[in-house]
Design an enzyme around this catalytic site. Structure first.
Site, PDB file in Angstrom:
ATOM      1  N   SER A  56      -6.899  -4.523  -2.753  1.00  0.00           N
ATOM      2  CA  SER A  56      -7.652  -4.291  -3.981  1.00  0.00           C
ATOM      3  C   SER A  56      -7.007  -4.961  -5.188  1.00  0.00           C
ATOM      4  CB  SER A  56      -7.773  -2.786  -4.245  1.00  0.00           C
ATOM      5  OG  SER A  56      -6.493  -2.175  -4.269  1.00  0.00           O
ATOM      6  N   GLY A  93      -8.259  -1.197   0.145  1.00  0.00           N
ATOM      7  CA  GLY A  93      -7.858  -0.355   1.269  1.00  0.00           C
ATOM      8  C   GLY A  93      -7.297  -1.115   2.452  1.00  0.00           C
ATOM      9  N   ASN A 121      -0.665  -1.122   0.887  1.00  0.00           N
ATOM     10  CA  ASN A 121      -1.323   0.061   1.442  1.00  0.00           C
ATOM     11  C   ASN A 121      -0.531   0.653   2.600  1.00  0.00           C
ATOM     12  OD1 ASN A 121      -3.477  -0.005  -0.367  1.00  0.00           O
ATOM     13  ND2 ASN A 121      -4.603  -1.465   0.886  1.00  0.00           N
ATOM     14  N   ASP A 204      -6.156   5.396 -12.581  1.00  0.00           N
ATOM     15  CA  ASP A 204      -5.518   5.829 -11.339  1.00  0.00           C
ATOM     16  C   ASP A 204      -4.030   5.510 -11.301  1.00  0.00           C
ATOM     17  OD1 ASP A 204      -5.416   3.081 -10.826  1.00  0.00           O
ATOM     18  OD2 ASP A 204      -7.017   3.123  -9.323  1.00  0.00           O
ATOM     19  N   HIS A 207      -4.093   0.439 -10.121  1.00  0.00           N
ATOM     20  CA  HIS A 207      -4.770  -0.855 -10.244  1.00  0.00           C
ATOM     21  C   HIS A 207      -4.686  -1.406 -11.667  1.00  0.00           C
ATOM     22  CE1 HIS A 207      -6.666   1.037  -6.673  1.00  0.00           C
ATOM     23  NE2 HIS A 207      -6.486  -0.191  -6.201  1.00  0.00           N
TER      24      HIS A 207
END
Length: 228
Positions: A56, A93, A121, A204, A207
């Site tokens: 991402s 993801g 991840n 979040d 990001h």
């Protein structure tokens, strides 16, 4: 303190997995569009192709695609009148195992420079470091087998300290080790200057914002431009 660290890790992991579930379809559509666009470009033998293969962070999660760092690097390339086109194959993801399964499909298009941004991840989920390293090596092997003359770029990642000193140290070492072994251009930490800086990250905390992506673009460009 230990309880707080564990809770923080769980929150980061759940956020990351949620982002993957929510955005995977959108990102795959972006990748398919990029592949189709690249096929058109390949008809021009003077244009070389740079494939950004990642998570991402590369996809530009939560932002307009034009604000993702690969698109910002494309602007730098165009401004310099260089004949390179970027394909953004970032997928929210994505793990190293997922990338290992997906890379063959993406290698159906021409690739002259391969930029690898995977592993974050895996780390946030606490996956096995040897397995992550083996998956990344497998991806690199597939790229080299299909395009022996390809130039390779590794974007390093790091984990927050609450993952534990040994895990974070071993995780960080994976990227430099693979870069050395495969003679890859190495960017030590993609998120240098952005990771942990609240104003440069979305709500979040994971990001980058559009401003944060500009810094990521500079972090990569300083190494990538030497290969163009």
């Amino acid at each position: 303190m230990l309880r707080i660290n564990i809770i923080s890790t769980l929150i980061l992991t759940s956020l990351l997995m949620s982002c993957g579930n929510n955005e995977k379809k959108t990102d795959q559509s972006t990748v398919k569009a990029a592949e189709g666009e690249s096929a058109t470009r390949s008809s021009n033998p003077n244009v070389q192709h740079i494939l950004f293969f990642g998570t991402s962070l590369t996809a530009g999660y939560g932002l307009d695609p034009k604000d993702a760092y690969p698109a910002l690097i494309q602007k730098k390339i165009d401004s310099a009148s260089l004949s390179y086109k970027i394909i953004n194959a970032g997928l929210s993801g994505e793990t190293s195992a997922g990338g290992k399964s997906r890379i063959d499909w993406l290698l159906k298009q021409p690739v002259d420079i391969f930029v690898l941004e995977l592993g974050a991840n895996d780390g946030l989920r606490g996956l096995s470091i040897p397995e992550t390293q083996a998956n990344l090596q497998s991806i690199i092997d597939k790229v080299k087998a299909k395009y022996p003359a390809v130039k390779l770029v590794m974007l390093g990642m790091q984990m927050p300290p609450n993952m534990g000193a040994k895990y974070t140290g071993d995780f960080k070492a994976v990227f430099s080790s693979l870069a050395d072994k495969n003679k890859m251009v190495y960017v030590p930490f993609l998120l240098e200057g952005v990771g942990g800086v609240a104003k440069l990250n979305q709500e979040d905390g994971i990001h980058p914002t559009a401003e944060g992506q500009k810094i990521l673009a500079e972090n990569v460009w300083v190494k990538l431009k030497e290969q163009l």
